[in-house]
Design a protein around this motif. Structure first.
Motif, mmCIF file in Angstrom:
data_model
loop_
_atom_site.group_PDB
_atom_site.id
_atom_site.type_symbol
_atom_site.label_atom_id
_atom_site.label_comp_id
_atom_site.label_asym_id
_atom_site.label_seq_id
_atom_site.Cartn_x
_atom_site.Cartn_y
_atom_site.Cartn_z
ATOM 1 N N MET A 92 0.843 -1.167 -0.037
ATOM 2 C CA MET A 92 0.047 -0.126 -0.001
ATOM 3 C C MET A 92 0.782 1.184 -0.094
ATOM 4 O O MET A 92 0.401 2.126 -0.749
ATOM 5 C CB MET A 92 -0.829 0.081 1.300
ATOM 6 N N ALA A 93 2.031 1.028 0.633
ATOM 7 C CA ALA A 93 2.828 2.436 0.881
ATOM 8 C C ALA A 93 3.768 2.751 -0.323
ATOM 9 O O ALA A 93 4.199 3.690 -0.628
ATOM 10 C CB ALA A 93 3.739 2.378 1.959
ATOM 11 N N PRO A 98 3.229 2.678 -4.034
ATOM 12 C CA PRO A 98 2.835 3.663 -4.878
ATOM 13 C C PRO A 98 3.116 5.106 -4.369
ATOM 14 O O PRO A 98 3.509 5.941 -5.146
ATOM 15 C CB PRO A 98 1.471 3.221 -5.154
ATOM 16 N N LEU A 99 2.870 5.444 -3.138
ATOM 17 C CA LEU A 99 3.097 6.826 -2.665
ATOM 18 C C LEU A 99 4.511 7.082 -2.453
ATOM 19 O O LEU A 99 4.857 8.197 -2.968
ATOM 20 C CB LEU A 99 2.465 6.822 -1.230
ATOM 21 N N ALA A 100 5.265 6.190 -2.035
ATOM 22 C CA ALA A 100 6.744 6.199 -2.080
ATOM 23 C C ALA A 100 7.377 6.692 -3.265
ATOM 24 O O ALA A 100 8.146 7.285 -3.941
ATOM 25 C CB ALA A 100 7.342 5.148 -1.488
ATOM 26 N N LEU A 144 5.669 7.941 -6.199
ATOM 27 C CA LEU A 144 5.309 9.183 -6.439
ATOM 28 C C LEU A 144 6.101 10.137 -5.982
ATOM 29 O O LEU A 144 6.496 11.181 -6.607
ATOM 30 C CB LEU A 144 3.742 9.106 -6.148
ATOM 31 N N LEU A 145 6.391 10.151 -4.593
ATOM 32 C CA LEU A 145 7.148 11.172 -4.031
ATOM 33 C C LEU A 145 8.703 10.987 -4.574
ATOM 34 O O LEU A 145 9.036 12.226 -4.771
ATOM 35 C CB LEU A 145 7.406 11.031 -2.273
ATOM 36 N N THR A 185 12.998 12.409 0.859
ATOM 37 C CA THR A 185 11.340 12.679 0.934
ATOM 38 C C THR A 185 10.862 11.323 1.260
ATOM 39 O O THR A 185 10.030 11.271 2.110
ATOM 40 C CB THR A 185 10.903 13.161 -0.348
ATOM 41 N N VAL A 186 11.249 10.162 0.378
ATOM 42 C CA VAL A 186 10.746 9.006 0.936
ATOM 43 C C VAL A 186 11.079 8.403 1.997
ATOM 44 O O VAL A 186 10.253 7.978 2.696
ATOM 45 C CB VAL A 186 11.264 7.953 -0.535
ATOM 46 N N GLN A 239 8.883 10.105 4.549
ATOM 47 C CA GLN A 239 7.361 9.986 4.420
ATOM 48 C C GLN A 239 7.227 8.477 5.196
ATOM 49 O O GLN A 239 6.515 8.127 6.149
ATOM 50 C CB GLN A 239 6.970 9.714 2.960
ATOM 51 N N VAL A 278 4.937 7.577 8.510
ATOM 52 C CA VAL A 278 3.961 6.461 8.652
ATOM 53 C C VAL A 278 4.350 5.665 9.685
ATOM 54 O O VAL A 278 3.592 5.248 10.538
ATOM 55 C CB VAL A 278 3.935 5.826 7.063
#
Length: 58
Positions: free
Chosen positions: A27-28, A30-32, A34-35, A44-45, A48, A52
């Motif tokens: 789940m995490a 795709p956000l990583a 994208l960042l 940044t990754v 984040q 979390v």
């Protein structure tokens, strides 16, 4: 004649407990990604992922 109580429609049992680490990772990711793409940096990754982890209490 006997009266019976009306039936309630109750959704399935609520899941309690923890999510499997592999599911949480999937789940995490795709956000990583994208960042990483948007901000162009591992810092940044990492930040984040750290936030979390703090939200989850780890």
């Amino acid at each position: 004649m006997t009266r019976t109580a009306p039936r309630r429609t109750v959704p399935g049992p609520r899941r309690t407990g923890r999510r499997h680490p592999l599911v949480a990772t999937l789940m995490a990711l795709p956000l990583a990604a994208l960042l990483l793409l948007v901000f162009d940096g591992w810092e940044t990754v990492a930040a984040q992922a750290s936030s979390v982890g703090a939200m989850l209490g780890r």
